[in-house]
Design an enzyme around this catalytic site. Sequence first.
Site: not given
Ligand SMILES: *Cc1c(COP(=O)(O)O)cnc(C)c1O
Length: 405
Positions: A193, A221, A252
């Site tokens: 990210s 992502h 997301k």
């Molecule tokens: C955002 C993210 C998470 C966390 O996800 P949530 O559902 O908000 O806990 C986990 N792994 C990656 C790679 C992320 O980008």
Amino acid sequence: MFADVKDQLATELEEIRAAGTFKNERTISTPQSAHVEAAAFGEPAADVLNFCANNYLGLADAPRLIDAAKRALDERGFGMASVRFICGTGDLHLELETKVSEFLGTEATILFSSCFDANGGVFESLFGRGDAIISDELNHASLIDGIRLSKAARYRYRNADMEDLRAQLEATRTQNEGAPARRTIIVTDGVFSMDGYLAPLDRICDLADEYGAMVLVDDSHAVGFMGATGAGTPEHFGVPDRVDIYTGTFGKALGGASGGYVSGRREVVDMLRQKARPYLFSNSLAPSIVAATLTALDLVETSAGLREKLFENAALFRRRMDEEGFDLLPGEHAIIPVMFGDARRAAKVADAMLAQGVYVTAFSYPVVPQDRARIRVQLSAAHSSEDVEACVQAFVTARGATEVC
Ligand SMILES: *Cc1c(COP(=O)(O)O)cnc(C)c1O
């Protein structure tokens, strides 16, 4: 008793401030979208263009999701007040698990309250003493923490470095007093990210085959927009059936509320239902979120337009920023880092852009390597071409206003 700790914590907080790494939060008083009303503490709220949300498909305030959530509130109530295995499994939960499996092309899916919890439950349940977990050094914090909970031997390879991954795989062959690991898994984010770089899943799967390892991809992502149908980075690389375990978030691109999943081989999911502690000991997802996420997946399946708009915006931003002479990391993702190197410069540019009504975030060490400070821009299908151009113009003006003298 607390008096001593109070002083210690105050000193530690002061140290964080002095190091310039204190995280302040802005308050948003509108739905998450391309434009939001945002205020820092003590400042009046202002309308700003938002280029730092994970709202890739612009679904966070989509009327169809809101309608679906409202209907579920009326028909299924507010909360489940139970974990899944006691009395927290709704028909909608099962429907969403089936839908995610169909969407990803997997055998089975299990829901969690978040992807953080999915990653927190998956390793300890499946890997123990005598096993091997090989993790990319830039993997998400939740993968790192989840792996720590397992008693398996842990290996780390340099970011997307296939030579180093091979060396780690080689080491697992003799880890048990000369004998190979019982189970071996390679663990990677689908998208890193901070850079917007994709993990080379085709080559990772080749190495996994060569060494008899499994593959886990956290596609948080990417799920919903990468790949021809939005099924994520495994689809993008043409290896959907060679990835054994998918984890991901609904927080997301898929509406952005909350919830996560582990998807993949049936036996893996069956075992997680028996053993994964964040599943067994944490409340079931709210029905309104489950219903709206089902609608989000429907939208992704039936309208390629959102993905097209997202990548059109990303391409436009790249082209215009190139023309204006900015230094961008190469890539194909909607995360586009604008490089400044110096941390203070990146922070100043971000501040100057906010003063012009464009909300972006600067990242510096230790989140990214020393002297690799950057402003990470995240495009959304909710942005218009005018929004994208306004962001470019804000970069140009801010660069001029913060020129080192
Ligand atoms: C955002 C993210 C998470 C966390 O996800 P949530 O559902 O908000 O806990 C986990 N792994 C990656 C790679 C992320 O980008």
